[in-house]
Design a protein around this motif. Structure first.
Motif, PDB file in Angstrom:
ATOM      1  N   GLY A 100      75.612  62.631 -35.794  1.00  0.00           N
ATOM      2  CA  GLY A 100      75.972  63.377 -36.999  1.00  0.00           C
ATOM      3  C   GLY A 100      77.438  63.774 -37.008  1.00  0.00           C
ATOM      4  O   GLY A 100      78.207  63.438 -36.098  1.00  0.00           O
ATOM      5  N   SER A 101      77.825  64.507 -38.023  1.00  0.00           N
ATOM      6  CA  SER A 101      79.208  64.959 -38.134  1.00  0.00           C
ATOM      7  C   SER A 101      79.478  66.057 -37.119  1.00  0.00           C
ATOM      8  O   SER A 101      78.558  66.729 -36.626  1.00  0.00           O
ATOM      9  CB  SER A 101      79.482  65.478 -39.549  1.00  0.00           C
ATOM     10  OG  SER A 101      78.690  66.626 -39.821  1.00  0.00           O
ATOM     11  N   GLU A 102      80.755  66.249 -36.812  1.00  0.00           N
ATOM     12  CA  GLU A 102      81.130  67.223 -35.784  1.00  0.00           C
ATOM     13  C   GLU A 102      80.762  68.643 -36.192  1.00  0.00           C
ATOM     14  O   GLU A 102      80.361  69.459 -35.361  1.00  0.00           O
ATOM     15  CB  GLU A 102      82.637  67.120 -35.519  1.00  0.00           C
ATOM     16  CG  GLU A 102      83.120  68.024 -34.401  1.00  0.00           C
ATOM     17  CD  GLU A 102      84.585  67.809 -34.078  1.00  0.00           C
ATOM     18  OE1 GLU A 102      85.138  68.623 -33.326  1.00  0.00           O
ATOM     19  OE2 GLU A 102      85.169  66.827 -34.585  1.00  0.00           O
ATOM     20  N   GLY A 103      80.878  68.951 -37.465  1.00  0.00           N
ATOM     21  CA  GLY A 103      80.610  70.309 -37.905  1.00  0.00           C
ATOM     22  C   GLY A 103      79.146  70.584 -38.222  1.00  0.00           C
ATOM     23  O   GLY A 103      78.545  71.537 -37.717  1.00  0.00           O
ATOM     24  N   LYS A 104      78.521  69.714 -39.020  1.00  0.00           N
ATOM     25  CA  LYS A 104      77.166  69.972 -39.507  1.00  0.00           C
ATOM     26  C   LYS A 104      76.082  69.304 -38.676  1.00  0.00           C
ATOM     27  O   LYS A 104      74.910  69.681 -38.775  1.00  0.00           O
ATOM     28  CB  LYS A 104      77.050  69.506 -40.960  1.00  0.00           C
ATOM     29  CG  LYS A 104      77.982  70.234 -41.916  1.00  0.00           C
ATOM     30  CD  LYS A 104      77.819  69.706 -43.342  1.00  0.00           C
ATOM     31  CE  LYS A 104      78.758  70.416 -44.299  1.00  0.00           C
ATOM     32  NZ  LYS A 104      78.625  69.895 -45.684  1.00  0.00           N
ATOM     33  N   GLY A 105      76.429  68.318 -37.885  1.00  0.00           N
ATOM     34  CA  GLY A 105      75.419  67.614 -37.115  1.00  0.00           C
ATOM     35  C   GLY A 105      74.570  66.724 -38.005  1.00  0.00           C
ATOM     36  O   GLY A 105      75.011  66.253 -39.056  1.00  0.00           O
ATOM     37  N   LEU A 106      73.324  66.504 -37.606  1.00  0.00           N
ATOM     38  CA  LEU A 106      72.418  65.648 -38.373  1.00  0.00           C
ATOM     39  C   LEU A 106      71.913  66.383 -39.612  1.00  0.00           C
ATOM     40  O   LEU A 106      71.664  67.583 -39.582  1.00  0.00           O
ATOM     41  CB  LEU A 106      71.217  65.232 -37.512  1.00  0.00           C
ATOM     42  CG  LEU A 106      71.512  64.427 -36.240  1.00  0.00           C
ATOM     43  CD1 LEU A 106      70.217  64.181 -35.485  1.00  0.00           C
ATOM     44  CD2 LEU A 106      72.198  63.119 -36.575  1.00  0.00           C
ATOM     45  N   SER A 107      71.751  65.638 -40.699  1.00  0.00           N
ATOM     46  CA  SER A 107      71.124  66.220 -41.883  1.00  0.00           C
ATOM     47  C   SER A 107      69.637  66.439 -41.626  1.00  0.00           C
ATOM     48  O   SER A 107      69.061  65.872 -40.693  1.00  0.00           O
ATOM     49  CB  SER A 107      71.320  65.298 -43.090  1.00  0.00           C
ATOM     50  OG  SER A 107      70.693  64.051 -42.861  1.00  0.00           O
ATOM     51  N   ARG A 108      69.000  67.273 -42.435  1.00  0.00           N
ATOM     52  CA  ARG A 108      67.605  67.655 -42.180  1.00  0.00           C
ATOM     53  C   ARG A 108      66.677  66.447 -42.195  1.00  0.00           C
ATOM     54  O   ARG A 108      65.870  66.256 -41.272  1.00  0.00           O
ATOM     55  CB  ARG A 108      67.156  68.682 -43.218  1.00  0.00           C
ATOM     56  CG  ARG A 108      65.717  69.163 -43.020  1.00  0.00           C
ATOM     57  CD  ARG A 108      65.330  70.139 -44.107  1.00  0.00           C
ATOM     58  NE  ARG A 108      65.405  69.526 -45.432  1.00  0.00           N
ATOM     59  CZ  ARG A 108      64.414  68.783 -45.956  1.00  0.00           C
ATOM     60  NH1 ARG A 108      63.322  68.518 -45.260  1.00  0.00           N
ATOM     61  NH2 ARG A 108      64.552  68.281 -47.180  1.00  0.00           N
ATOM     62  N   LEU A 109      66.782  65.610 -43.227  1.00  0.00           N
ATOM     63  CA  LEU A 109      65.877  64.472 -43.342  1.00  0.00           C
ATOM     64  C   LEU A 109      66.073  63.475 -42.208  1.00  0.00           C
ATOM     65  O   LEU A 109      65.104  62.944 -41.655  1.00  0.00           O
ATOM     66  CB  LEU A 109      66.067  63.781 -44.689  1.00  0.00           C
ATOM     67  CG  LEU A 109      65.532  64.529 -45.910  1.00  0.00           C
ATOM     68  CD1 LEU A 109      65.864  63.772 -47.194  1.00  0.00           C
ATOM     69  CD2 LEU A 109      64.028  64.736 -45.790  1.00  0.00           C
ATOM     70  N   VAL A 110      67.311  63.228 -41.858  1.00  0.00           N
ATOM     71  CA  VAL A 110      67.581  62.295 -40.769  1.00  0.00           C
ATOM     72  C   VAL A 110      67.052  62.853 -39.448  1.00  0.00           C
ATOM     73  O   VAL A 110      66.437  62.137 -38.647  1.00  0.00           O
ATOM     74  CB  VAL A 110      69.084  61.989 -40.669  1.00  0.00           C
ATOM     75  CG1 VAL A 110      69.407  61.241 -39.383  1.00  0.00           C
ATOM     76  CG2 VAL A 110      69.531  61.174 -41.875  1.00  0.00           C
ATOM     77  N   GLY A 111      67.248  64.152 -39.203  1.00  0.00           N
ATOM     78  CA  GLY A 111      66.750  64.771 -37.991  1.00  0.00           C
ATOM     79  C   GLY A 111      65.239  64.704 -37.878  1.00  0.00           C
ATOM     80  O   GLY A 111      64.690  64.468 -36.795  1.00  0.00           O
ATOM     81  N   GLU A 112      64.561  64.906 -39.022  1.00  0.00           N
ATOM     82  CA  GLU A 112      63.097  64.839 -39.017  1.00  0.00           C
ATOM     83  C   GLU A 112      62.587  63.412 -38.806  1.00  0.00           C
ATOM     84  O   GLU A 112      61.462  63.210 -38.334  1.00  0.00           O
ATOM     85  CB  GLU A 112      62.552  65.402 -40.329  1.00  0.00           C
ATOM     86  CG  GLU A 112      62.788  66.902 -40.493  1.00  0.00           C
ATOM     87  CD  GLU A 112      62.362  67.411 -41.857  1.00  0.00           C
ATOM     88  OE1 GLU A 112      62.002  66.558 -42.719  1.00  0.00           O
ATOM     89  OE2 GLU A 112      62.391  68.632 -42.086  1.00  0.00           O
ATOM     90  N   THR A 113      63.385  62.438 -39.160  1.00  0.00           N
ATOM     91  CA  THR A 113      62.981  61.036 -39.007  1.00  0.00           C
ATOM     92  C   THR A 113      63.090  60.562 -37.561  1.00  0.00           C
ATOM     93  O   THR A 113      62.361  59.662 -37.150  1.00  0.00           O
ATOM     94  CB  THR A 113      63.843  60.143 -39.920  1.00  0.00           C
ATOM     95  OG1 THR A 113      63.740  60.598 -41.265  1.00  0.00           O
ATOM     96  CG2 THR A 113      63.396  58.689 -39.859  1.00  0.00           C
ATOM     97  N   CYS A 114      63.984  61.159 -36.787  1.00  0.00           N
ATOM     98  CA  CYS A 114      64.225  60.698 -35.417  1.00  0.00           C
ATOM     99  C   CYS A 114      62.975  60.874 -34.545  1.00  0.00           C
ATOM    100  O   CYS A 114      62.237  61.852 -34.677  1.00  0.00           O
ATOM    101  CB  CYS A 114      65.385  61.468 -34.801  1.00  0.00           C
ATOM    102  SG  CYS A 114      66.987  61.153 -35.594  1.00  0.00           S
ATOM    103  N   ASP A 115      62.771  59.922 -33.636  1.00  0.00           N
ATOM    104  CA  ASP A 115      61.661  60.022 -32.673  1.00  0.00           C
ATOM    105  C   ASP A 115      61.964  61.051 -31.591  1.00  0.00           C
ATOM    106  O   ASP A 115      61.052  61.727 -31.096  1.00  0.00           O
ATOM    107  CB  ASP A 115      61.412  58.656 -32.019  1.00  0.00           C
ATOM    108  CG  ASP A 115      60.969  57.606 -33.027  1.00  0.00           C
ATOM    109  OD1 ASP A 115      59.978  57.835 -33.735  1.00  0.00           O
ATOM    110  OD2 ASP A 115      61.630  56.549 -33.108  1.00  0.00           O
ATOM    111  N   HIS A 116      63.215  61.165 -31.204  1.00  0.00           N
ATOM    112  CA  HIS A 116      63.633  62.123 -30.175  1.00  0.00           C
ATOM    113  C   HIS A 116      64.958  62.748 -30.602  1.00  0.00           C
ATOM    114  O   HIS A 116      65.819  62.075 -31.177  1.00  0.00           O
ATOM    115  CB  HIS A 116      63.826  61.435 -28.810  1.00  0.00           C
ATOM    116  CG  HIS A 116      62.619  60.700 -28.315  1.00  0.00           C
ATOM    117  ND1 HIS A 116      61.567  61.324 -27.674  1.00  0.00           N
ATOM    118  CD2 HIS A 116      62.308  59.380 -28.362  1.00  0.00           C
ATOM    119  CE1 HIS A 116      60.658  60.425 -27.349  1.00  0.00           C
ATOM    120  NE2 HIS A 116      61.080  59.224 -27.750  1.00  0.00           N
TER     121      HIS A 116
END
Length: 313
Positions: free
Chosen positions: A266-282
């Motif tokens: 993700g970006s340095e400031g905000k990190g992963l977006s919510r939907l992308v984070g929820e999609t990740c397996d780990h």
């Protein structure tokens, strides 16, 4: 009468402050510009006609998206882009330009590279092209980057008999970070980088320069919807790993890095977006005992890619 004789005399005496003018006039002006850059030459007319054809030609339709062309403006910027191997289709040179070292080097590099058309243009035309930017008489046209399709990256890995190792960027908007990630992916044997189509950095001249030539070897794919692209990877049996400061597992403790993976940064400031984070397996974290809150995308990707390459060795 003497005054009249002085006025009628055809001889011109030395002027105040004129010292050195005759000596400078004898100095060379550098090598003769290539024929393509000389106004009125046949090759100059041919190059101009080809440039107009390229501008009118419609973009080919393919699976991957295609960016728009880009202009690199200014003598230093143009020379640096040519030195770094940034792809270029046309070098515009202002008519009657002062032929300094940077202009000569730009013409020499363009000639050595081949495939770069040289076009002499009047200053008003360059002003119009660059929308009034300080082009200093040199404008380099970078052709549209042909993005791959996200599926192509995994297919290329499987075709070569190895597990895919892919990096996806979520919300990274600095082209220099994209170029640094491309360089790291190339260094550690990865198969490409995926970026979203909107609100994300693309393969600009700045990204090419930051990649230090790796962009010529490592494909970049553009996804219309990053979440759907990650879900498609999961359906193909590829594990999606997201980097997050609050990840439950340290990067060195995740066995999945030794198999087919997509690493999402993700970006340095905000990190992963919510939907992308929820999609990740780990969701994994990089331990930082020094107390730094976050790393830029290029550094973070390099650390995880090193761990993945170590497990695959």
């Amino acid at each position: 009468m003497a005054a009249n004789n002085r006025r009628m005399s055809g001889k011109k005496g030395a002027q105040v402050g004129s010292g050195g003018q005759r000596r400078r006039g004898l100095e060379g002006k550098g090598p003769t510009p290539p024929a393509e850059a000389r106004k009125g030459h046949k090759k100059n007319r041919i190059a101009g006609a080809k440039a107009k054809q390229i501008q009118r030609r419609p973009a080919p339709k393919g699976r991957g998206a295609k960016a728009s062309s880009e202009l690199v403006v200014g003598r230093n910027s143009v020379v640096e882009a040519l030195r770094e191997g940034v792809p270029a289709s046309m070098l515009y040179v202002q008519q009657f330009i002062d032929n300094d070292e940077r202009v000569r080097e730009a013409l020499q590099l363009a000639g050595e590279r081949g495939g770069i058309h040289l076009m002499e243009a009047p200053r008003p035309e360059l002003d119009r092209m660059t929308k009034g930017l300080n082009h200093q008489g040199l404008v380099l046209q970078v052709p549209p980057y042909e993005y791959a399709h996200p599926e192509d990256l995994a297919n290329a890995a499987y075709d070569s008999g190895v597990d895919p190792l892919i990096v996806a960027l979520d919300g990274v908007t600095d082209p220099r970070n994209l170029g640094a990630v491309v360089r790291s992916v190339s260094a550690f044997g990865g198969h490409g980088v995926v970026v979203p189509e909107r609100r994300a950095a693309g393969m600009t001249a700045g990204a090419w320069k930051s990649s230090a030539g790796a962009a010529a070897r490592t494909p970049v794919a553009r996804a219309t919807n990053l979440t759907r692209a990650l879900e498609a990877y999961q359906k193909a049996g590829i594990v999606v790993i997201g980097l997050a400061a609050d990840g439950t597992t340290e990067v060195g403790e995740l066995p999945a890095l030794g198999g087919p993976v997509v690493i999402v940064v993700g970006s340095e400031g905000k990190g992963l977006s919510r939907l992308v984070g929820e999609t990740c397996d780990h969701l994994v974290r990089i331990p930082m005992p020094g107390g730094t809150e976050s790393l830029n995308a290029g550094v973070a990707a390099g650390i995880v890619l090193y761990e993945a390459a170590r497990r695959r060795a």
